[in-house]
Design an enzyme around this catalytic site. Structure first.
Site, PDB file in Angstrom:
ATOM      1  N   ASP A  12      -3.353  -1.651   7.521  1.00 34.85           N
ATOM      2  CA  ASP A  12      -2.305  -1.134   6.638  1.00 34.85           C
ATOM      3  C   ASP A  12      -2.549   0.328   6.285  1.00 34.85           C
ATOM      4  O   ASP A  12      -3.699   0.761   6.195  1.00 34.85           O
ATOM      5  CB  ASP A  12      -2.249  -1.991   5.362  1.00 34.85           C
ATOM      6  N   HIS A  29       1.984   5.478  12.820  1.00 33.80           N
ATOM      7  CA  HIS A  29       1.814   4.288  13.658  1.00 33.80           C
ATOM      8  C   HIS A  29       1.117   4.653  14.973  1.00 33.80           C
ATOM      9  O   HIS A  29       0.274   3.913  15.466  1.00 33.80           O
ATOM     10  CB  HIS A  29       3.168   3.629  13.931  1.00 33.80           C
ATOM     11  N   LEU A 123     -14.711  -9.724  24.744  1.00 29.31           N
ATOM     12  CA  LEU A 123     -13.999  -9.883  23.471  1.00 29.31           C
ATOM     13  C   LEU A 123     -12.649 -10.573  23.673  1.00 29.31           C
ATOM     14  O   LEU A 123     -11.906 -10.235  24.594  1.00 29.31           O
ATOM     15  CB  LEU A 123     -13.765  -8.494  22.862  1.00 29.31           C
TER      16      LEU A 123
HETATM   17  C1  IPE Z   1       0.865  -6.191   6.226  1.00 27.49           C
HETATM   18  O1  IPE Z   1       1.228  -4.911   5.848  1.00 27.49           O
HETATM   19  C2  IPE Z   1       1.392  -6.495   7.598  1.00 27.49           C
HETATM   20  C3  IPE Z   1       0.795  -5.726   8.687  1.00 27.49           C
HETATM   21  C4  IPE Z   1      -0.211  -4.913   8.599  1.00 27.49           C
HETATM   22  C5  IPE Z   1       1.404  -5.941   9.974  1.00 27.49           C
HETATM   23  P1  IPE Z   1       2.531  -4.635   4.975  1.00 27.49           P
HETATM   24  O2  IPE Z   1       2.593  -3.181   4.742  1.00 27.49           O
HETATM   25  O3  IPE Z   1       3.710  -5.272   5.613  1.00 27.49           O
HETATM   26  O4  IPE Z   1       2.188  -5.432   3.630  1.00 27.49           O
HETATM   27  P2  IPE Z   1       2.793  -5.312   2.181  1.00 27.49           P
HETATM   28  O5  IPE Z   1       4.290  -5.311   2.317  1.00 27.49           O
HETATM   29  O6  IPE Z   1       2.298  -4.036   1.592  1.00 27.49           O
HETATM   30  O7  IPE Z   1       2.261  -6.491   1.443  1.00 27.49           O
HETATM   31  C1  IPE Z   2       0.823  -0.889   8.767  1.00 29.36           C
HETATM   32  O1  IPE Z   2       1.177   0.309   8.165  1.00 29.36           O
HETATM   33  C2  IPE Z   2       1.616  -1.159  10.013  1.00 29.36           C
HETATM   34  C3  IPE Z   2       2.604  -2.232   9.863  1.00 29.36           C
HETATM   35  C4  IPE Z   2       2.815  -2.963   8.796  1.00 29.36           C
HETATM   36  C5  IPE Z   2       3.415  -2.517  11.022  1.00 29.36           C
HETATM   37  P1  IPE Z   2       2.426   0.427   7.209  1.00 29.36           P
HETATM   38  O2  IPE Z   2       3.622   0.778   8.047  1.00 29.36           O
HETATM   39  O3  IPE Z   2       2.594  -0.769   6.369  1.00 29.36           O
HETATM   40  O4  IPE Z   2       2.007   1.684   6.349  1.00 29.36           O
HETATM   41  P2  IPE Z   2       2.195   1.871   4.792  1.00 29.36           P
HETATM   42  O5  IPE Z   2       1.610   0.653   4.129  1.00 29.36           O
HETATM   43  O6  IPE Z   2       3.656   2.004   4.549  1.00 29.36           O
HETATM   44  O7  IPE Z   2       1.429   3.092   4.483  1.00 29.36           O
HETATM   45 MG    MG Z   3       1.976  -1.310   4.507  1.00 29.25          MG
END
Ligand code: IPE
Ligand code: IPE
Ligand code: MG
Length: 225
Positions: A12, A29, A123
């Site tokens: 995240d 990303h 892995l």
């Molecule tokens: C969790 O991250 C899902 C992934 C990393 C794919 P999110 O960004 O979706 O989670 P929330 O919404 O902050 O809980």
């Molecule tokens: C994690 O990063 C990737 C996915 C959930 C696909 P985020 O896109 O949730 O990034 P933040 O949390 O908005 O910074």
């Molecule tokens: Mg996120």
């Protein structure tokens, strides 16, 4: 250092990584894919057996269509780019999640990557894509409806998306939030949790090794004394 057999990661913070630099989220990303590439390499090198990463949740469809498209296209491109390296490093790829609902161009690439790497013996790298912990438990219950009510916890676990996976030893969540966000709800029952404020694109080799080092000092009791 005691190396965990199975590491799970909630990757995240990609969006915030980009925003802090005044860049579009898509760039975050893209950087996240680089961090993931490194994590796969490190885990393979130090003898982790399974690495499960949360790449797209069942809730992530609620993001703007443009972002969902970006993520799907990035996954397709990453599969193409990473295929030779994964083969070379003997990595076996699998998925968990409702992958049948993914766009065709992602689904077919995933299927061919899984098939091509199926007999690799290093892995095991599990991509949780269109994955939700509740969806997984519900899907298991639907299977139970067809196959019969499970007698034991072990029987129930065998109805989950990948019956061959052991429960994770260590869960890492980057990005500063202390929550599970519907990841591996059944499997995390006794997993050690590691939360860090580091954003996923910055979670590189040294940080991963430090998390493992810290894990190896923990005492796991599983309800015993
Ligand atoms: C969790 O991250 C899902 C992934 C990393 C794919 P999110 O960004 O979706 O989670 P929330 O919404 O902050 O809980
Ligand atoms: C994690 O990063 C990737 C996915 C959930 C696909 P985020 O896109 O949730 O990034 P933040 O949390 O908005 O910074
Ligand atoms: Mg996120």
């Amino acid at each position: 250092m005691k190396v965990p057999a199975h590491i799970a990661a909630i990757m995240d913070g990609n969006g915030r990584w980009a925003r802090r630099r005044g860049l579009p989220r898509a760039i975050g990303h893209r950087e996240g894919v680089k961090a993931l590439h490194e994590a796969v390499q490190v885990c393979g090198d130090i003898g982790v057996k399974y690495l499960t990463v949360f790449t797209f949740s069942t809730e992530n469809w609620q993001r703007p269509k443009k972002e969902v498209d970006t993520l799907m296209n990035l996954m397709a491109r990453a599969i193409d780019d990473e295929r030779p390296g994964l083969m070379e490093n003997n990595v076996r790829v699998r998925t968990i999640g409702r992958t049948s609902d993914l766009p065709e161009h992602v689904r077919t690439r995933l299927e061919s990557l899984i098939a091509d790497t199926a007999s690799n013996t290093g892995l095991t790298f599990i991509l949780a894509i269109n994955y939700g912990g509740r969806a997984e438990i519900l899907d298991a219950c639907k299977k139970a409806g067809e196959q019969g009510i499970p007698e034991s916890e072990q029987d129930f676990a065998s109805l989950l998306y990948d019956r061959s996976l052991p429960d994770p030893d260590l869960l890492i969540r980057t990005g500063g939030d202390r929550r599970i966000s519907n990841f591996l709800l059944w499997q995390l029952a006794y997993t050690e949790l590691h939360f860090t404020d580091t954003l996923w694109p910055d979670f590189r080799k040294d940080k991963l090794l430090a998390a493992i080092e810290e894990f190896s000092k923990r005492q796991r009791r599983f309800g015993r004394i």
